[in-house]
Structure formats: C-alpha cells, structure tokens
Design an enzyme around this catalytic site. Structure first.
Site, PDB file in Angstrom:
ATOM      1  N   HIS A 167      62.159  64.225  64.373  1.00  0.00           N
ATOM      2  CA  HIS A 167      61.716  65.128  65.378  1.00  0.00           C
ATOM      3  C   HIS A 167      61.376  66.923  65.045  1.00  0.00           C
ATOM      4  O   HIS A 167      60.048  67.055  65.220  1.00  0.00           O
ATOM      5  CB  HIS A 167      60.956  65.003  66.403  1.00  0.00           C
ATOM      6  N   HIS A 189      61.000  55.919  66.579  1.00  0.00           N
ATOM      7  CA  HIS A 189      60.294  56.864  67.109  1.00  0.00           C
ATOM      8  C   HIS A 189      59.820  57.236  65.514  1.00  0.00           C
ATOM      9  O   HIS A 189      60.729  56.673  64.199  1.00  0.00           O
ATOM     10  CB  HIS A 189      60.669  58.302  68.087  1.00  0.00           C
ATOM     11  N   ASP A 223      67.508  53.189  68.347  1.00  0.00           N
ATOM     12  CA  ASP A 223      66.693  52.275  69.505  1.00  0.00           C
ATOM     13  C   ASP A 223      65.681  51.720  69.685  1.00  0.00           C
ATOM     14  O   ASP A 223      65.061  51.377  70.857  1.00  0.00           O
ATOM     15  CB  ASP A 223      66.083  54.586  70.396  1.00  0.00           C
TER      16      ASP A 223
HETATM   17 ZN   LIG Z   1      64.169  57.692  68.471  1.00  0.00          ZN
END
Ligand SMILES: [Zn+2]
Length: 317
Positions: free
Chosen positions: A136, A175, A254
């Site tokens: 990120h 994500h 995840d």
């Molecule tokens: Zn993640």
C-alpha cells in the site's frame, strides 16, 4: 533444482503499532515456529539481511517521503528519554515506533539481497519473512500498515541495477496493491497482475489505470476454485506473453478463509496451486527466478500454514 532462500531479520520484530494491532510481530513468530516444527526451515538457505540505503528506498519513493519518515523516526528516538510519545500516527491504522525505520529498511534490504542472490544464481528463488509490509506504500506516502514498497523497490533494483528488461509483479493479497500500482503504472518494463476483494480497502483497482496493469477485482466470498479459474484465464496468458525475466510476489495470505481482515475463501491448497503456477512460468521464462515477500495475513495459524504451503512449492519439498 536450485536453492530457496529464506530472508528475515530480528529488526523486523521491533516495529509495532500498539496493543492489539493485527499487523504485529507475532505474525513472524508464527511463521518461524512453523518453519521449525515442519522442518521446512532446514531445507532453506538463511542469508544475511542488510539495511536498504535511503537511495535504494528512493528507487520507488520521493526523497521527501523517505526523509519525512526518517525525521519522524529520529524525533521519536530523540524524545523518548524525556518521556516523548511511543508512536507517531501516519493514518488511522498505521503508526511508527522508534524501530519502524530500522525494520522497514531491513524489509526492503531483504528483498534487495534476495534479488541480488536470485539474479547471480546463488539461489533459484526466495521468500522474505519481513514486516512492515509494503504494497500500500505509494510513491510519496505511507498508508495501510505500509511505509516503503518493498516489491516496487526490488523490482526497480532488478531493472536499474541488474539491467533486466522485463519483470512481473504478482499480488494475491486480499487488498488491492494500490501503492505498487501507483509506483509502477506505465513502467513498460513491468507487468503487474493482481486479484483482490472489491469493493474493499483501499477501494481502488476497479479499472486498469495503465496498459501494464491487470487488476482482477472479485466480490467477497469468492471461493478458491473460482480464484484458480480466474487466475488461469486472466493472469496466465498475460504472464506467458510477457515472458518475465523475474517474478516478484506480493504474498499476502489474508485472502485465507479463516482471516478476519478479508472475506475471500482461499485455503492452503489454493496458495500451493497459485505458487506452483507462478513457479512454472518462472521456470519457463526466468530461470526459476522468484522473489516473494510477506504482505498481509493476520490469522496466525492460517498464515503459518499458508507460508509453509508457499515455501514447499518454491523449494520443491
Ligand atoms: Zn492485505
């Protein structure tokens, strides 16, 4: 078959973001324990991990970003004896302590050393059990538990320092790797393929911002078998056509069905399958060269099992 490197450093345990934070040092304990109890760790090489230099961090980040985090870290350390704060808040769920810069430089340093070893042929592939994670972290900002973009730094290192012409970045964290995309979009030497839950944090990736980006958003509760079909149909033709000379993997675990930070339904067998497909591409086009690094993965048991499955494929165990 070549050797597999396992890169980690105790400095990566020292960064922490406060009690109860899911991105915690215990994640690395869970992986280390599993490496010992399974015997997988015995089959791997354990090279030294250097600190990335500030110049290396700037392969993917602005000088302002690097110097800002460096100055925050120095202030935390300088103010600590006088009872200063333990943490500096970056965003609502991301903060630094006095060791964050050290840990982050080790994390990036691990990927750079792994890249060097895989390109010089002393290792076939490598996994970096490091934190903080990176995908990120954008060109000019830290966010989402990430400070510096380890994969983007290493990919640029392979291109600029070693002169590779084509590298692939693969991201299967639950994500979207918005930071990697921010840094590498329109860099035609890179093909990035990813799959992630959407709509979901960081609420990006629903379109491809550049020709070298292949984003595959999938809804919550997508099953592992469906993810495999999507990867086969969408990632594989692009990777085969691109013929990467090296593959970097943002290995977040995840998307595991037991992980509370996401709602995808993968299990250890899916991670084993994904890794073996990537290994096939790497062996066909890239002398097997893969550098993989830990991104997310917050259920400690699922994380340990998934990393074990990933490493068993990388090391042919
Ligand atoms: Zn993640």
């Amino acid at each position: 078959m070549g050797k597999t490197g396992y890169f980690t450093h105790r400095d990566c345990w020292k960064h922490e973001m406060g009690r109860g934070h899911p991105e915690c040092p215990e994640r690395l304990d869970a992986i280390e324990d599993r490496m010992l109890s399974s015997g997988v760790g015995d089959a791997l090489e354990h090279p030294e991990v250097p600190l990335a230099t500030l110049e290396q961090l700037m392969l993917a980040h602005t000088r302002e970003h690097v110097e800002y985090l460096q100055s925050l870290a120095q202030r935390l350390v300088a103010d600590a004896p006088a009872g200063g704060p333990d943490h500096a808040q970056i965003d609502p769920d991301t903060s630094m302590n006095g060791y964050t810069m050290l840990a982050a430089r080790r994390a990036a340093g691990a990927l750079i050393a792994a890249t060097d070893a895989v390109i010089d042929g002393s290792l076939e592939n490598a996994f970096c059990a490091v934190r903080p994670p990176g995908h990120h972290a954008c060109h000019d900002k830290a966010m989402g538990f990430c400070f510096f973009n380890n994969v983007a730094i290493a990919a640029r290192h392979a291109l600029e320092h070693h002169g590779l012409k084509r590298v692939a970045v693969v991201d299967f964290d639950v994500h979207h790797g918005n930071g990697t995309e921010d840094i590498l979009a329109n860099d035609e030497r890179v093909l990035m393929v990813s799959i992630f839950q959407h709509p979901f944090y960081p609420y990006s990736g629903d379109t491809d911002p550049a020709p070298n980006m292949l984003n595959v958003p999938v809804p919550a509760y997508t099953r592992g078998m469906d993810v495999r079909e999507i990867i086969e149909a969408m990632w594989m033709p692009r990777l085969e056509a691109f013929k990467p000379q090296m593959i970097f993997v943002s290995a977040g675990f995840d998307a595991h069905r037991d992980d509370d930070l996401g709602q995808l339904m993968l299990n250890e067998n899916d991670y084993q399958w994904i890794t073996s497909r990537l290994r096939d591409v790497a062996r066909r086009h890239a002398n097997g060269r893969i550098v993989s690094t830990l991104e997310g993965g917050y259920n400690l048991h699922a994380l340990a099992g998934s990393v074990e499955a990933h490493l068993r494929v990388l090391a042919d165990l």
